[in-house]
Design a protein around this motif. Structure first.
Motif, PDB file in Angstrom:
ATOM      1  N   ALA A   1       0.854  -1.188   0.000  1.00 44.70           N
ATOM      2  CA  ALA A   1       0.000   0.000   0.000  1.00 44.70           C
ATOM      3  C   ALA A   1       0.891   1.241   0.000  1.00 44.70           C
ATOM      4  CB  ALA A   1      -0.907  -0.008   1.221  1.00 44.70           C
ATOM      5  N   LEU A   2       0.342   2.355  -0.444  1.00 44.41           N
ATOM      6  CA  LEU A   2       1.052   3.624  -0.350  1.00 44.41           C
ATOM      7  C   LEU A   2       0.441   4.399   0.812  1.00 44.41           C
ATOM      8  CD1 LEU A   2       3.025   5.775  -1.537  1.00 44.41           C
ATOM      9  CD2 LEU A   2       1.052   6.651  -2.817  1.00 44.41           C
ATOM     10  N   GLY A   3       1.189   4.477   1.906  1.00 52.40           N
ATOM     11  CA  GLY A   3       0.692   5.206   3.076  1.00 52.40           C
ATOM     12  C   GLY A   3       1.126   6.660   3.001  1.00 52.40           C
ATOM     13  N   ILE A   4       0.174   7.545   3.138  1.00 54.54           N
ATOM     14  CA  ILE A   4       0.492   8.975   3.162  1.00 54.54           C
ATOM     15  C   ILE A   4       0.191   9.470   4.560  1.00 54.54           C
ATOM     16  CG2 ILE A   4      -0.036  11.241   2.200  1.00 54.54           C
ATOM     17  CD1 ILE A   4      -0.959   9.800  -0.348  1.00 54.54           C
ATOM     18  N   HIS A   5       1.229   9.925   5.236  1.00 52.42           N
ATOM     19  CA  HIS A   5       1.087  10.300   6.643  1.00 52.42           C
ATOM     20  C   HIS A   5       1.150  11.817   6.794  1.00 52.42           C
ATOM     21  CE1 HIS A   5       1.676  10.500  10.963  1.00 52.42           C
ATOM     22  NE2 HIS A   5       1.403   9.218  11.048  1.00 52.42           N
ATOM     23  N   ALA A   6       0.399  12.337   7.743  1.00 53.32           N
ATOM     24  CA  ALA A   6       0.506  13.756   8.082  1.00 53.32           C
ATOM     25  C   ALA A   6       1.965  14.109   8.329  1.00 53.32           C
ATOM     26  CB  ALA A   6      -0.336  14.058   9.323  1.00 53.32           C
TER      27      ALA A   6
ATOM     28  N   ALA B   1      -4.632   7.096   3.704  1.00 56.43           N
ATOM     29  CA  ALA B   1      -4.433   8.403   4.332  1.00 56.43           C
ATOM     30  C   ALA B   1      -4.346   8.181   5.837  1.00 56.43           C
ATOM     31  CB  ALA B   1      -5.587   9.337   3.992  1.00 56.43           C
ATOM     32  N   ILE B   2      -3.157   8.442   6.377  1.00 58.23           N
ATOM     33  CA  ILE B   2      -2.903   8.126   7.780  1.00 58.23           C
ATOM     34  C   ILE B   2      -2.900   9.417   8.601  1.00 58.23           C
ATOM     35  CG2 ILE B   2      -1.307   7.015   9.383  1.00 58.23           C
ATOM     36  CD1 ILE B   2      -0.072   5.580   6.906  1.00 58.23           C
ATOM     37  N   GLU B   3      -3.766   9.464   9.602  1.00 56.49           N
ATOM     38  CA  GLU B   3      -3.854  10.638  10.483  1.00 56.49           C
ATOM     39  C   GLU B   3      -4.351  11.862   9.716  1.00 56.49           C
ATOM     40  OE1 GLU B   3      -0.355  11.047  12.991  1.00 56.49           O
ATOM     41  OE2 GLU B   3      -1.017  13.036  13.605  1.00 56.49           O
TER      42      GLU B   3
ATOM     43  N   PHE C   1      -8.587   5.071   4.877  1.00 51.27           N
ATOM     44  CA  PHE C   1      -8.333   6.125   5.857  1.00 51.27           C
ATOM     45  C   PHE C   1      -8.201   5.526   7.250  1.00 51.27           C
ATOM     46  CE2 PHE C   1     -10.771   7.658   2.331  1.00 51.27           C
ATOM     47  CZ  PHE C   1     -10.216   8.885   2.017  1.00 51.27           C
ATOM     48  N   THR C   2      -7.186   5.923   7.990  1.00 45.36           N
ATOM     49  CA  THR C   2      -7.095   5.482   9.383  1.00 45.36           C
ATOM     50  C   THR C   2      -8.020   6.337  10.242  1.00 45.36           C
ATOM     51  OG1 THR C   2      -5.277   6.970   9.986  1.00 45.36           O
ATOM     52  CG2 THR C   2      -4.693   4.818   9.048  1.00 45.36           C
ATOM     53  N   VAL C   3      -8.480   5.768  11.353  1.00 43.06           N
ATOM     54  CA  VAL C   3      -9.550   6.426  12.102  1.00 43.06           C
ATOM     55  C   VAL C   3      -9.085   7.197  13.342  1.00 43.06           C
ATOM     56  CG1 VAL C   3     -11.337   4.860  11.268  1.00 43.06           C
ATOM     57  CG2 VAL C   3     -10.109   4.332  13.380  1.00 43.06           C
ATOM     58  N   GLN C   4      -7.838   7.543  13.440  1.00 47.31           N
ATOM     59  CA  GLN C   4      -7.433   8.495  14.469  1.00 47.31           C
ATOM     60  C   GLN C   4      -6.532   9.542  13.834  1.00 47.31           C
ATOM     61  OE1 GLN C   4      -8.211   9.450  17.343  1.00 47.31           O
ATOM     62  NE2 GLN C   4      -9.646   7.822  17.838  1.00 47.31           N
ATOM     63  N   PRO C   5      -6.787  10.820  14.063  1.00 51.21           N
ATOM     64  CA  PRO C   5      -7.951  11.327  14.784  1.00 51.21           C
ATOM     65  C   PRO C   5      -9.170  11.412  13.860  1.00 51.21           C
ATOM     66  CG  PRO C   5      -6.606  13.173  14.064  1.00 51.21           C
ATOM     67  CD  PRO C   5      -5.898  11.918  13.601  1.00 51.21           C
ATOM     68  N   VAL C   6     -10.365  11.464  14.472  1.00 48.83           N
ATOM     69  CA  VAL C   6     -11.590  11.760  13.733  1.00 48.83           C
ATOM     70  C   VAL C   6     -11.991  13.184  14.104  1.00 48.83           C
ATOM     71  CG1 VAL C   6     -13.978  11.107  13.281  1.00 48.83           C
ATOM     72  CG2 VAL C   6     -12.311   9.358  13.890  1.00 48.83           C
ATOM     73  N   ASP C   7     -12.038  14.048  13.108  1.00 52.94           N
ATOM     74  CA  ASP C   7     -12.377  15.440  13.402  1.00 52.94           C
ATOM     75  C   ASP C   7     -13.878  15.575  13.601  1.00 52.94           C
ATOM     76  OD1 ASP C   7      -9.740  16.229  13.236  1.00 52.94           O
ATOM     77  OD2 ASP C   7      -9.857  16.675  11.108  1.00 52.94           O
ATOM     78  N   ALA C   8     -14.323  15.246  14.794  1.00 54.42           N
ATOM     79  CA  ALA C   8     -15.739  15.326  15.140  1.00 54.42           C
ATOM     80  C   ALA C   8     -15.848  15.192  16.648  1.00 54.42           C
ATOM     81  CB  ALA C   8     -16.529  14.204  14.470  1.00 54.42           C
ATOM     82  N   ALA C   9     -16.975  15.631  17.177  1.00 52.54           N
ATOM     83  CA  ALA C   9     -17.184  15.498  18.620  1.00 52.54           C
ATOM     84  C   ALA C   9     -17.444  14.035  18.979  1.00 52.54           C
ATOM     85  CB  ALA C   9     -18.351  16.373  19.062  1.00 52.54           C
ATOM     86  N   ASP C  10     -18.122  13.316  18.090  1.00 47.94           N
ATOM     87  CA  ASP C  10     -18.480  11.923  18.334  1.00 47.94           C
ATOM     88  C   ASP C  10     -17.967  11.089  17.155  1.00 47.94           C
ATOM     89  OD1 ASP C  10     -20.064   9.461  18.030  1.00 47.94           O
ATOM     90  OD2 ASP C  10     -21.222  10.197  19.747  1.00 47.94           O
ATOM     91  N   ASP C  11     -16.915  10.284  17.405  1.00 48.66           N
ATOM     92  CA  ASP C  11     -16.265   9.559  16.307  1.00 48.66           C
ATOM     93  C   ASP C  11     -17.223   8.610  15.596  1.00 48.66           C
ATOM     94  OD1 ASP C  11     -14.087  10.831  17.306  1.00 48.66           O
ATOM     95  OD2 ASP C  11     -13.078   9.030  18.063  1.00 48.66           O
ATOM     96  N   GLY C  12     -18.006   7.861  16.405  1.00 45.15           N
ATOM     97  CA  GLY C  12     -18.898   6.861  15.823  1.00 45.15           C
ATOM     98  C   GLY C  12     -19.925   7.491  14.897  1.00 45.15           C
ATOM     99  N   GLU C  13     -20.556   8.544  15.389  1.00 41.85           N
ATOM    100  CA  GLU C  13     -21.561   9.242  14.589  1.00 41.85           C
ATOM    101  C   GLU C  13     -20.927   9.782  13.298  1.00 41.85           C
ATOM    102  OE1 GLU C  13     -22.691  13.049  16.047  1.00 41.85           O
ATOM    103  OE2 GLU C  13     -24.666  13.000  15.119  1.00 41.85           O
ATOM    104  N   ALA C  14     -19.722  10.315  13.426  1.00 43.24           N
ATOM    105  CA  ALA C  14     -19.053  10.901  12.255  1.00 43.24           C
ATOM    106  C   ALA C  14     -18.736   9.834  11.212  1.00 43.24           C
ATOM    107  CB  ALA C  14     -17.766  11.608  12.698  1.00 43.24           C
ATOM    108  N   ILE C  15     -18.269   8.660  11.668  1.00 46.14           N
ATOM    109  CA  ILE C  15     -17.916   7.602  10.720  1.00 46.14           C
ATOM    110  C   ILE C  15     -19.176   7.063  10.036  1.00 46.14           C
ATOM    111  CG2 ILE C  15     -17.010   5.241  10.554  1.00 46.14           C
ATOM    112  CD1 ILE C  15     -14.918   6.082  12.664  1.00 46.14           C
ATOM    113  N   MET C  16     -20.263   6.960  10.809  1.00 46.96           N
ATOM    114  CA  MET C  16     -21.526   6.499  10.197  1.00 46.96           C
ATOM    115  C   MET C  16     -22.003   7.478   9.136  1.00 46.96           C
ATOM    116  SD  MET C  16     -23.123   3.906  12.247  1.00 46.96           S
ATOM    117  CE  MET C  16     -24.698   4.477  12.840  1.00 46.96           C
ATOM    118  N   ARG C  17     -21.910   8.761   9.446  1.00 46.37           N
ATOM    119  CA  ARG C  17     -22.347   9.780   8.491  1.00 46.37           C
ATOM    120  C   ARG C  17     -21.484   9.706   7.222  1.00 46.37           C
ATOM    121  NH1 ARG C  17     -22.507  14.435  11.486  1.00 46.37           N
ATOM    122  NH2 ARG C  17     -24.632  15.166  11.169  1.00 46.37           N
ATOM    123  N   LEU C  18     -20.191   9.526   7.458  1.00 46.51           N
ATOM    124  CA  LEU C  18     -19.247   9.475   6.344  1.00 46.51           C
ATOM    125  C   LEU C  18     -19.482   8.235   5.474  1.00 46.51           C
ATOM    126  CD1 LEU C  18     -17.032  11.277   5.445  1.00 46.51           C
ATOM    127  CD2 LEU C  18     -15.463  10.116   6.992  1.00 46.51           C
ATOM    128  N   ALA C  19     -19.709   7.090   6.134  1.00 44.58           N
ATOM    129  CA  ALA C  19     -19.969   5.856   5.386  1.00 44.58           C
ATOM    130  C   ALA C  19     -21.218   6.020   4.526  1.00 44.58           C
ATOM    131  CB  ALA C  19     -20.143   4.687   6.362  1.00 44.58           C
TER     132      ALA C  19
END
Lengths: 367, 332
Positions: free
Chosen positions: B154-159, B210-212, B253-271
């Protein structure tokens, strides 16, 4: 004879009543501004021309999809570039689209990006007078923007104070690609003058500052360049928050124009999260960044985001705040938003009126 | 050369991650005596491997070898870094996998370094910083992508930034927090670059991670990118599919950090927005401080989606992950 009805979104059936926050006027030729420009600068321009941090003197290094990014049908029959004919603007846009008030955003010649600061300041004075004489006095629906050469703060403040009491002007216009991020202290006298004159600061996509259009280097294609304005505007908002401008000037009102909306909730969350972690570095930012944005930043709508469903779009508006959205068309550019079709969402009549008219009426205090 | 110029004593810590910044190390993951966070395998076992009990953990080394201006020096330092990763980490814990650090401003040297690791299947990814020498879609980098695709890396692109340019198109911000906030915008730009230049049209099996990246910017990205592509695709005829479709196929995409107040809700919305539950990969970003306690993701996710994020998506993304199990040779 039978007619075939094409399958396309239905036009709104009521009478349109619109405030268009982004109309681009152009000059038929550059000599149009000569009556308002000192002889010294007319001569200077004829010899040296415009001098920017940019490889081409006339063209853009990422050519747009059409010349001047314009609609092909926006060329006046009598010649001149799109946006240069008031008659055509009336016929093609102001009348049929129900524009009750239209904000002029002149982009050509880029006074704020001129490397020669005196030239830039002279151009702003001339183009500000040109807007009034050539447009606003001829068409009562139009309003002018105070152009400033923001790298020369003294000249900018003088120009803002000179135009501040003139009701023909509704806002101060700055293009975001400034020499330094707009939150830096060198620009604060401009914000102070804006507050003093009760004028909002509108930041419209554009400008040249020598920096690549992304933090990772130059883009190759217009497809990337056109997209990058959304990232640029995020940097502008972050700068105004973290440098403390919005804290220092609580009465300052900012419009992010043509930079998109889709990024607003994620940027707010990102700023809040990292402010919570790193606020020791920025003690002057006293509350979560999203609160400053919610209170002091507005967004123009074009080019409108187009999620897959109506619910996704209204969810986005919920999260930004419906009252923060100012409708704009970007006439006469190719990615023009038609007020009838721009919002791909099931809106109530009240919501539609709020977006197309009420928000801008309140924001620009047009009563 | 090393001794004359004292190159072995260079501190190549990246500006993007100041060692003592609260973000760079979670307080309870700090090491005794002020040692660099993440520098102890024993601590990593205590903090992550034995705690969250992952089947595999992928090491992404951000020591900075890849940002040196001298291509040869960068190549030598990357080679040394990868050797050290192998000798001091991979050889000591069978759960560990790693990314190959490359001198990314010279594709020839980068490919040579990738080839050097090709037969060691514990290297599962090629690592690049999100802001390096040029935008990542540029054709001079394509030999790297060709090799990654062929080897199933894989090609990992890190912050992180090489600071060749200001972190934003409007210049240099005053504060670290602004630099860090700008990282997500850099991911947006690089994704647009990879898509516009046709990297995925040329290398359809390449997986980019996309990492971080912060993650939630993706909604606005696909709306805008799809609309822009519809309008301007005549400029880039090789981009035959909408950007959102390219992302569904090729980008994770890796899931830390998630720019949201609630990670689960944000990932569901994104999915929901991206119409896929296969894009998200579990990560702790150890030792960076994005969450407290064991709550890697705040909020709740449906079991099926959580399982995908926790393991299934990674196994699909990293085709080499499981292959190394047979050749492991663990040094006690």
């Amino acid at each position: 004879m039978s007619t075939v009805e094409l399958e396309r979104p239905k036009a709104a059936s009521y009478k349109l009543k619109v405030i268009d926050c982004d109309i681009h006027p152009a000059m038929t030729s550059w000599t149009e501004v000569h009556p308002y420009l000192e002889k010294r600068w007319i001569e200077h321009l004829s010899v040296y021309g415009s001098h920017l941090r940019h490889a081409f003197s006339e063209a853009l290094s990422h050519p747009r999809m059409s010349p001047d990014a314009a609609r092909i049908d926006a060329y006046p029959e009598e010649g001149g570039p799109p946006g240069s004919s008031l008659e055509l603007m009336r016929k093609q846009h102001l009348d049929p689209n129900g524009i009750e008030v239209g904000m002029l955003i002149p982009l050509r010649w880029n006074p704020g990006s001129q490397r020669n600061l005196d030239l830039g300041a002279a151009l702003t004075r001339a183009m500000n007078t040109w807007q009034v004489e050539r447009w606003v006095k001829q068409e009562s629906r139009l309003r002018a923007s105070v152009l400033v050469a923001q790298e020369d703060t003294v000249a900018s403040v003088a120009e803002i104070d000179a135009r501040g009491g003139d009701p023909n002007f509704t806002q101060i216009l700055i293009l975001p690609k400034t020499d330094e991020p707009l939150g830096r202290r060198r620009y604060w006298p401009i914000y102070e003058a804006a507050v003093r004159n009760k004028l909002p600061i509108t930041i419209h996509v554009g400008g040249t500052n020598g920096h690549p259009s992304t933090g990772g280097g130059w883009t190759s294609y217009y497809m990337e360049e056109h997209h990058s304005v959304a990232q640029t505007m995020q940097a502008v908002v972050a700068s105004l928050v973290f440098e403390g401008v919005l804290e220092r000037f609580p009465e300052l009102r900012v419009v992010i124009m043509e930079g998109g909306l889709g990024w607003v909730p994620s940027l707010n969350a990102r700023m809040d999260k990292h402010w919570a972690r790193l606020r020791g570095e920025v003690p002057h930012v006293r509350k979560p960044p999203s609160e400053y944005v919610r209170e002091q930043v507005w967004f123009s709508t074009q080019p409108m985001e187009e999620p897959a469903t109506s619910a996704e779009l209204t969810d986005l508006f919920d999260r930004i705040g419906w009252d923060r959205l100012l409708f704009s068309t970007d006439y006469p550019h190719w990615d023009f938003d038609d007020p009838r079709y721009a919002f791909r969402a099931n809106l109530t009549q009240a919501q539609r009126e709020q977006l197309l008219y009420e928000n801008a009426r309140k924001f620009y205090r047009l009563d | 050369m090393v001794s004359v110029r004292a190159l072995d004593r260079l501190n190549l810590s990246l500006t993007s991650y100041p060692q003592n910044s609260p973000l760079s190390c979670r307080p309870d993951w700090a090491l005794d005596g002020g040692a660099k966070a993440g520098s102890s395998l024993k601590a990593m076992r205590d903090h992550v491997l034995d705690r969250f009990r992952p089947r595999y953990g992928i090491l992404n080394c951000l020591y900075g070898a890849q940002v040196l201006h001298s291509e040869d020096m960068a190549a030598a330092c990357c080679r040394a870094t990868n050797d050290w990763i192998r000798d001091d980490w991979l050889n000591h814990d069978p759960r560990l996998r790693a990314s190959i650090v490359i001198p990314s401003n010279n594709a020839e040297l980068a490919v040579a370094e990738i080839d050097r690791r090709a037969d060691d299947f514990r290297f599962v990814q090629v690592l690049m910083l999100v802001s390096g020498e040029t935008t990542l879609g540029r054709r001079h980098l394509w030999p790297i992508y060709e090799r990654a695709e062929r080897l199933g890396l894989a090609l990992g692109i890190h912050a992180g930034s090489a600071y060749r340019y200001a972190p934003t198109a409007i210049g240099w911000p005053s504060h670290y927090v602004e630099d860090y906030v700008a990282q997500s915008a850099a991911f947006e730009s690089q994704l647009q670059s990879l898509i516009s230049e046709g990297v995925f049209a040329k290398f359809p099996r390449l997986k980019v991670v996309a990492i971080e990246s912060g993650l939630t910017w993706l909604s606005g990205f696909i709306w805008r990118a799809d609309k822009t592509w519809t309008g301007v695709r005549a400029e880039v005829p090789w981009v035959a599919r909408a950007p959102s479709e390219v992302i569904r196929n090729n980008v994770r995409f890796t899931v830390q950090p998630v720019d949201a107040a609630d990670d689960g809700e944000a990932i569901m919305r994104l999915a929901d927005h991206i119409k896929s539950d296969e894009l998200f990969l579990f990560s702790t970003d150890y030792p960076h401080w994005h969450f407290d306690g064991d709550a890697v993701l705040s909020g709740r996710l449906p079991d099926g989606l959580f399982r995908k994020i926790a393991s299934e998506n990674a196994l699909t993304t990293y085709s080499r992950l499981a292959r190394a199990d047979q050749v492991m040779e663990v040094v006690p």
